[in-house]
Design a protein around this motif. Structure first.
Motif, PDB file in Angstrom:
ATOM      1  N   CYS A   1      44.021   9.729  57.613  1.00 35.41           N
ATOM      2  CA  CYS A   1      45.572   8.869  56.342  1.00 35.41           C
ATOM      3  C   CYS A   1      45.773   9.959  55.518  1.00 35.41           C
ATOM      4  O   CYS A   1      44.708  10.427  54.616  1.00 35.41           O
ATOM      5  CB  CYS A   1      45.824   7.855  56.906  1.00 35.41           C
ATOM      6  N   ASP A   2      47.075  10.131  55.344  1.00 38.54           N
ATOM      7  CA  ASP A   2      48.003  10.619  53.830  1.00 38.54           C
ATOM      8  C   ASP A   2      48.192   9.244  52.692  1.00 38.54           C
ATOM      9  O   ASP A   2      48.316   9.606  52.354  1.00 38.54           O
ATOM     10  CB  ASP A   2      48.766  11.558  54.260  1.00 38.54           C
ATOM     11  N   GLY A   3      47.653   8.347  53.782  1.00 39.15           N
ATOM     12  CA  GLY A   3      47.859   7.332  52.651  1.00 39.15           C
ATOM     13  C   GLY A   3      48.240   6.397  54.123  1.00 39.15           C
ATOM     14  O   GLY A   3      47.901   6.415  55.168  1.00 39.15           O
ATOM     15  N   PHE A   4      49.433   5.122  53.312  1.00 39.10           N
ATOM     16  CA  PHE A   4      49.158   3.598  53.963  1.00 39.10           C
ATOM     17  C   PHE A   4      50.965   3.314  54.566  1.00 39.10           C
ATOM     18  O   PHE A   4      51.878   3.310  52.907  1.00 39.10           O
ATOM     19  CB  PHE A   4      48.662   2.943  53.270  1.00 39.10           C
ATOM     20  N   ASN A   5      51.601   2.819  55.057  1.00 40.97           N
ATOM     21  CA  ASN A   5      52.485   2.401  55.384  1.00 40.97           C
ATOM     22  C   ASN A   5      52.133   0.436  55.552  1.00 40.97           C
ATOM     23  O   ASN A   5      51.682  -0.104  56.067  1.00 40.97           O
ATOM     24  CB  ASN A   5      52.992   2.382  56.743  1.00 40.97           C
TER      25      ASN A   5
END
Length: 445
Positions: free
Chosen positions: A388-392
């Motif tokens: 992933c590139d980050g998180f929600n």
């Protein structure tokens, strides 16, 4: 363009939190959730923490088909673009992601709204594209049941093509405001769209000049076959769900393959899995928090939620019994990602009650619970694996869970160099490492 640190978005499903019954929590706010002060304080807290974006989810109907009386209408909420326009005036850097359905709106209006929000926010607008999967929504727009799944995605693709053409109908520099000559705009740089397709007929041009980002950031969250194809064709950010690193890496490989078919690179497509962070002084205290939320969910509510997710009325079946035969996914016109999860739970032989509790408390989202250090450890492992590139970030109860994350997990991520300590300059696209789209109409005019 590659960002070396995490992209973090704060997801607000309901104004009191992402847990279906968060409004019953003793600390939950009351009717203040329909006023600007509540959202202003949350948005400014997120901005102080250097969170990249606030994401406002939406439905265009009330829950009242399956949900029991205690939960009827519990998804009352403000219209996202209206809310985000107000928040644009009290923030400077926070990205503003609003949900608008392509099934129950028109591309001209939507393109105009997001171009306006992009101007008002100095280039911080983002559109979460949904196709809507609830019968209640269809009934508010002249239909008796949901639009066929395939038709919804065909319409969505054409809708996005029209919206992009409308955003391109004004070239950069088209506005002259030449008082001496009386020329407001250069007619050679303003173009009619003249689109005529299966679902839309739009003349154009848009009556809003090209906005700072060219296009708002396009966000999409569907993980069905049609959803993945739509995302890799059009989206900049993709929200998904996964439960472990291996699952996430498999998903990323699949999406990279689809991006290649579209002639795109992985750097142009940011994947943000949803996680539910529950911060406590120990794993035991985090478990207590989760168990407290479970007490807020009546069994009848759990049954109704499962009915809604699988499109089958389960009210007459034993709550401790298994799921019945489920609809065929290929012919299912609801949310196929949700149906796939129901099929996975059925394969595990979980009872209707157990599934309902999972949905009410997690919504199918991976829970990261424990100390700030433990949550940061797990986020770091996922991020550094490349899935992933980050998180929600999906907070069970607002504002408490958001405050706990911002005050404890954020400093730990920043200390490790995994999260920004100040915003990058420029538009939301610039901040996220996304290119500004060129003008496709102007290039061939």
């Amino acid at each position: 363009m590659k960002r070396e640190d995490m992209i973090l978005g704060a997801f607000f499903f309901n104004p009191q939190g992402d847990h279906r019954m968060s409004w019953r929590h003793p600390n939950a706010p009351g009717t203040s959730v329909f006023g600007i002060e509540y959202f202003r304080s949350l948005a400014q807290m997120l901005e102080t923490a250097c969170i990249d974006a606030l994401f406002v989810a939406d439905h265009v109907a009330a829950w009242d088909t399956y949900e029991s009386n205690i939960a009827h209408y519990a998804n009352a909420r403000l219209e996202p673009v209206t809310l985000l326009s107000a928040l644009s005036a009290v923030t400077q850097n926070l990205g503003l992601i609003g949900t608008v359905s392509t099934s129950y709106s028109e591309p001209y209006n939507t393109a105009r709204m997001f171009a306006s929000l992009d101007h008002l926010s100095d280039g911080r607008a983002a559109w979460n594209v949904v196709t809507s999967g609830m019968n209640e929504e269809a009934m508010n727009f002249g239909r008796d049941a949901n639009v066929d799944h395939a038709v919804r995605y065909e319409r969505a693709a054409e809708y996005l093509e029209v919206a992009r053409s409308l955003w391109d109908s004004w070239e950069d520099g088209a506005v002259l405001l030449d008082k001496a000559s009386g020329r407001f705009a250069d007619p050679a740089r303003v173009h009619r769209v003249n689109h005529e397709g299966a679902h839309f007929k739009v003349r154009g041009p848009l009556n809003v000049p090209r906005s700072p980002q060219g296009y708002p950031v396009i966000v999409q969250a569907g993980s069905s076959e049609s959803g993945r194809n739509l995302a890799t064709r059009y989206a900049d950010l993709h929200f998904t769900r996964c439960s472990n690193v291996d699952e996430g890496l498999n998903y990323r490989r699949d999406m990279n393959d689809r991006l290649a078919v579209q002639g795109r690179t992985p750097d142009s497509f940011k994947i943000l899995p949803g996680i539910q962070p529950i911060v406590a002084i120990s794993s035991e205290k985090a478990l207590e928090k989760r168990e407290m939320l479970e007490t807020l969910v009546p069994d009848r509510m759990s049954v109704d939620m499962v009915s809604s997710w699988c499109g089958v009325d389960l009210s007459a079946l034993p709550v401790d019994g298994p799921l019945p035969d489920l609809p065929d996914e290929a012919r299912y016109d609801g949310q196929r990602t949700n149906l796939a999860r129901m099929q996975a739970y059925k394969a595990k032989n979980l009872s209707i009650r157990d599934i309902g509790r999972i949905l009410a408390n997690e919504g199918g989202t991976h829970v990261m619970a424990g100390t700030a250090t433990a949550i940061a450890d797990e986020m770091e492992a996922w991020f550094k694996s490349g899935l992933c590139d980050g998180f929600n970030l999906m907070f069970s109860q607002l504002p408490d869970d958001c405050v706990a994350f911002v005050t404890s997990v954020v400093p730990e991520l920043q200390r490790r160099g995994l999260m920004q300590t100040r915003y990058r300059s420029g538009t939301l696209r610039d901040k996220l490492g996304l290119a500004r789209p060129g003008n496709q109409i102007g290039a061939f005019a």
